[in-house]
Enzyme design. Structure first.
Site, PDB file in Angstrom:
ATOM      1  N   TYR A 147      47.200  39.606  40.487  1.00  0.00           N
ATOM      2  CA  TYR A 147      47.816  39.208  41.750  1.00  0.00           C
ATOM      3  C   TYR A 147      49.345  39.115  41.629  1.00  0.00           C
ATOM      4  CZ  TYR A 147      42.984  38.076  42.988  1.00  0.00           C
ATOM      5  OH  TYR A 147      41.635  38.140  43.232  1.00  0.00           O
ATOM      6  N   ASP A 208      37.154  33.141  34.523  1.00  0.00           N
ATOM      7  CA  ASP A 208      36.713  34.048  33.449  1.00  0.00           C
ATOM      8  C   ASP A 208      37.610  33.966  32.220  1.00  0.00           C
ATOM      9  OD1 ASP A 208      34.576  36.016  34.848  1.00  0.00           O
ATOM     10  OD2 ASP A 208      36.116  35.421  36.257  1.00  0.00           O
ATOM     11  N   HIS A 447      45.752  45.581  35.673  1.00  0.00           N
ATOM     12  CA  HIS A 447      44.743  45.498  36.737  1.00  0.00           C
ATOM     13  C   HIS A 447      45.309  44.838  37.975  1.00  0.00           C
ATOM     14  CE1 HIS A 447      43.670  41.168  35.857  1.00  0.00           C
ATOM     15  NE2 HIS A 447      44.157  41.510  34.683  1.00  0.00           N
ATOM     16  N   TYR A 528      40.524  36.959  50.224  1.00  0.00           N
ATOM     17  CA  TYR A 528      40.694  35.517  49.983  1.00  0.00           C
ATOM     18  C   TYR A 528      42.009  35.236  49.261  1.00  0.00           C
ATOM     19  CZ  TYR A 528      39.856  34.725  44.888  1.00  0.00           C
ATOM     20  OH  TYR A 528      39.961  34.651  43.517  1.00  0.00           O
ATOM     21  N   ARG A 529      42.647  36.284  48.732  1.00  0.00           N
ATOM     22  CA  ARG A 529      43.807  36.134  47.861  1.00  0.00           C
ATOM     23  C   ARG A 529      44.302  37.546  47.597  1.00  0.00           C
ATOM     24  NH1 ARG A 529      42.371  33.647  41.930  1.00  0.00           N
ATOM     25  NH2 ARG A 529      44.432  33.303  41.111  1.00  0.00           N
TER      26      ARG A 529
HETATM   27  C1  EUG Z   1      37.805  37.765  38.976  1.00  0.00           C
HETATM   28  C2  EUG Z   1      37.329  36.837  39.859  1.00  0.00           C
HETATM   29  C3  EUG Z   1      38.107  36.448  40.914  1.00  0.00           C
HETATM   30  C4  EUG Z   1      39.359  36.994  41.073  1.00  0.00           C
HETATM   31  C5  EUG Z   1      39.841  37.929  40.189  1.00  0.00           C
HETATM   32  C6  EUG Z   1      39.041  38.303  39.126  1.00  0.00           C
HETATM   33  C7  EUG Z   1      36.931  38.140  37.893  1.00  0.00           C
HETATM   34  C8  EUG Z   1      36.727  39.390  37.495  1.00  0.00           C
HETATM   35  C9  EUG Z   1      36.389  35.257  41.981  1.00  0.00           C
HETATM   36  O1  EUG Z   1      37.709  35.552  41.842  1.00  0.00           O
HETATM   37  O2  EUG Z   1      40.090  36.590  42.142  1.00  0.00           O
HETATM   38  C10 EUG Z   1      35.700  39.704  36.552  1.00  0.00           C
END
Ligand code: EUG
Length: 606
Positions: A147, A208, A447, A528-529
């Site tokens: 982000y 994560d 990413h 959402y973001r």
């Molecule tokens: C992930 C999960 C997110 C996000 C960016 C990455 C996980 C990736 C649920 O939110 O905003 C495996």
């Protein structure tokens, strides 16, 4: 070009607030070496545009006023960003720019960084910024990867790195199950502190990857995988420095001597916390959060489903189970390509052609994994003592097996290094580092996410999956979707992995994301973001009734931040001084990170 053959040791938590816990040091070294093995670009290209000076002030004047800031905060806590724009990796990353740049590397770059030591310092910085109309961009840990990382939205902003010196765990209450943290407390640090104090009766919730700021992630409405996975919903109480310098405490914190700041989130009167999340209305310096009671046992489970078309019927099965809490956590349904990518090997190991990796290759690879061939993998967890778990797990089993070819994978058959065991830790609130490995899919792996919200319905999962598939195919990008199922909605997370040194790949990724955002909005889905460079576009999709919400946000912005100094443009909210001056970023290489200047309202003071 120098290729490091001995990789320096990752800083540990005992050395640095942003470091790795000792228990994960080996894992970090392995992850780091895999990342550096796929790297082709070791030196940052030399900077063509010089130091990024904020708009509306001359370079000479800026250097002069930076000295004032040095005088106020301390010489050693203000750094001019005149160095090369270095890359790094998750654990050792820059705080002045996005090392995973989707635009040209010189677009989203800070002019300088300041490190406040306390709330008074933050007030002084804000005061200084108001005097000279300097844009500030606060970060906590700066690990908002996917982000924008630590990068500012406006080129030349002064980064306020809150985490470096404001990283105390101010309290952990073992009776109320709450904590109060500063911006620089990572999930790693909070978890280790609970262990150190022997508080085994309390769990935290982690995303994560565990290196992010507990406070920063909640403010950005991030997600984790225990029943407390909606971080914003379990926070209680903020302390905020307003853009004009006043400090306030929200909720019960407004009552002097209050003893319920972390246990009752609302206080009295309008509930103000919301305007400080995903906004640019204040700098949050403290946040309270609920901790989860240890459920007295837990057990991860994994199911695989064979066909792409299983997605829709599966969602219909998941929804009632999730709403009734038989499925108890924010669980993930992942496309199998992620299972392959998360092993940390580059895509070129499997396929060297152009365009998306062919289905046949994916399925040939899946056959070699302990999961066997499949298209979807569901990772879930059941909480509580064995007899409680058994009831829920039996229901899940009976329901999931309604999909022909569905299989439960027995965890006892899985090797210790299988990704499943990382999900097992995360769903138990134990921060990990494994997720990182899929960045190696591409050299110089970076990413960026497309993150729409949808109802938990087959028809919606199918529509979103199809539009993502179509746009990925057009762009020649591999699709690796994960559905994160909340209580009554799901976050679809599509992370595009790209090589940040490859301009044409960056452009394709940008095109793909923008098309997906527009396609999704037409069908009623919103994100959402989002990443810094996509914020204007995403904010533009939330335009019901003639942009009523944005006009409201702009009124708040102008009232709270009359000089427009705080994170201009963050979440698409531009202060009056910048509005209508070409700051919005659309398709391409940027440019909007510098706009066409700012309102010439006070030039005489320079
Ligand atoms: C992930 C999960 C997110 C996000 C960016 C990455 C996980 C990736 C649920 O939110 O905003 C495996």
């Amino acid at each position: 070009m120098s290729i490091p053959n001995t990789l320096s040791q990752t800083p540990t938590l005992s050395e640095k607030h942003s470091g790795i816990p000792e228990r994960l040091l080996d894992k970090a070294q392995k992850a780091k070496s895999l990342i550096y093995e796929t790297r082709t670009q070791f030196e940052a290209p030399s900077r063509q545009r010089g130091v990024a000076i904020p708009q509306g002030i001359s370079k000479v004047k800026f250097f002069e006023v930076l000295n004032e800031l040095r005088y106020e905060i301390g010489e050693e806590w203000v750094e001019l960003n005149d160095k090369e724009l270095k890359g790094g990796w998750y654990m050792e990353h820059p705080n002045t720019h996005d090392m995973m740049n989707i635009l040209d590397a010189e677009e989203l770059v800070a002019s300088a960084v300041v490190y406040p030591g306390d709330v008074e310092d933050v007030q002084k910085i804000v005061g200084w910024a108001n005097t000279w109309r300097i844009p500030l961009f606060p970060i906590s840990m700066g690990r908002n990867f996917g982000y924008g990382g630590a990068a500012p939205r406006v080129r030349g902003s002064v980064t306020v790195d809150l985490g470096k010196r404001m990283n105390k765990i101010l309290s952990i209450d073992p009776d109320d199950y709450t904590c109060l943290v500063e911006p620089g407390v990572s999930y790693y640090a909070l978890y280790e502190e609970l262990k150190k104090r022997g508080y085994d009766h309390m769990w935290i919730d982690t995303p994560d990857l565990g290196g992010g700021s507990v406070l920063g992630n909640a403010l950005d409405r991030g997600v984790g995988y225990t029943p407390y996975g909606d971080h914003w919903s379990v926070h209680s109480g903020l302390e905020v420095v307003l853009p004009t310098g006043e400090v306030l405490r929200t909720g019960m914190g407004a009552l002097p001597g209050s003893n319920t700041w972390q246990t009752f989130p609302y206080g009295f009167g309008p509930y103000s916390d919301g305007i400080f999340s995903q906004s640019n209305f204040g700098i949050v310096t403290k946040m309270g959060m609920a901790l989860m009671p240890n459920p007295g046992g837990y057990e991860s489970f994994m199911y695989t489903f064979p066909k792409e078309e299983d997605l829709a019927p599966l969602m219909e099965i998941i929804r009632p189970l999730r709403i009734s809490n038989i499925l108890e956590n924010v669980a993930q349904l992942r496309h199998c390509l992620q299972t392959i990518a998360v092993r940390g090997q580059p895509r070129s190991k499997y396929f060297s052609g152009r365009g998306p990796i062919p289905e046949e290759i994916i399925h040939e690879e899946m056959k070699k994994t302990p999961l066997g061939d499949c298209t979807w993998v569901y990772y879930g967890m059941s909480y509580g003592p064995p007899h409680i778990r058994k009831y829920k797990l039996d229901v899940v089993h009976q329901e999931f097996l309604k999909i022909p070819g569905a299989r439960r994978i027995d965890p006892s058959t899985l090797p210790a290094d299988e990704y499943f065991w990382s999900r097992d830790k995360i769903a138990a609130g134990i921060p990990d580092l494994e997720e990182l490995l899929w960045v190696n899919w591409m050299p110089n792996g970076s990413h960026i996410a497309f993150s729409p919200i949808a109802p938990i319905r087959g028809i919606d999962a199918t529509k979103l999956y199809s539009l993502a598939r179509k746009r990925h195919d057009e762009a020649g990008i591999d699709l690796m979707p994960a559905f994160c199922v909340g209580l009554r909605e799901m976050h679809l997370i599509v992370e595009i992995v790209f090589d940040s040194s490859d301009i044409s790949m960056r452009r394709k990724a940008d095109r793909c994301l923008r098309d997906m955002i527009d396609d999704a909005a037409k069908l009623g889905y919103g994100e959402y973001r989002t990443h810094l460079v996509l914020m204007d576009q995403v904010a533009g999709t939330y335009n019901w009734n003639g942009n009523a919400l944005m006009r409201f946000n702009e009124r708040l912005k102008d009232a709270l931040d009359p000089n427009g100094i705080l994170a201009p443009g963050r979440c698409g909210i531009w202060p009056e001084r910048y509005r209508g001056r070409g700051w919005e970023i659309g398709t391409g290489e940027g440019g909007g990170s510098e706009g066409d200047g700012v309102k010439p309202d006070w030039k005489e003071r320079l």
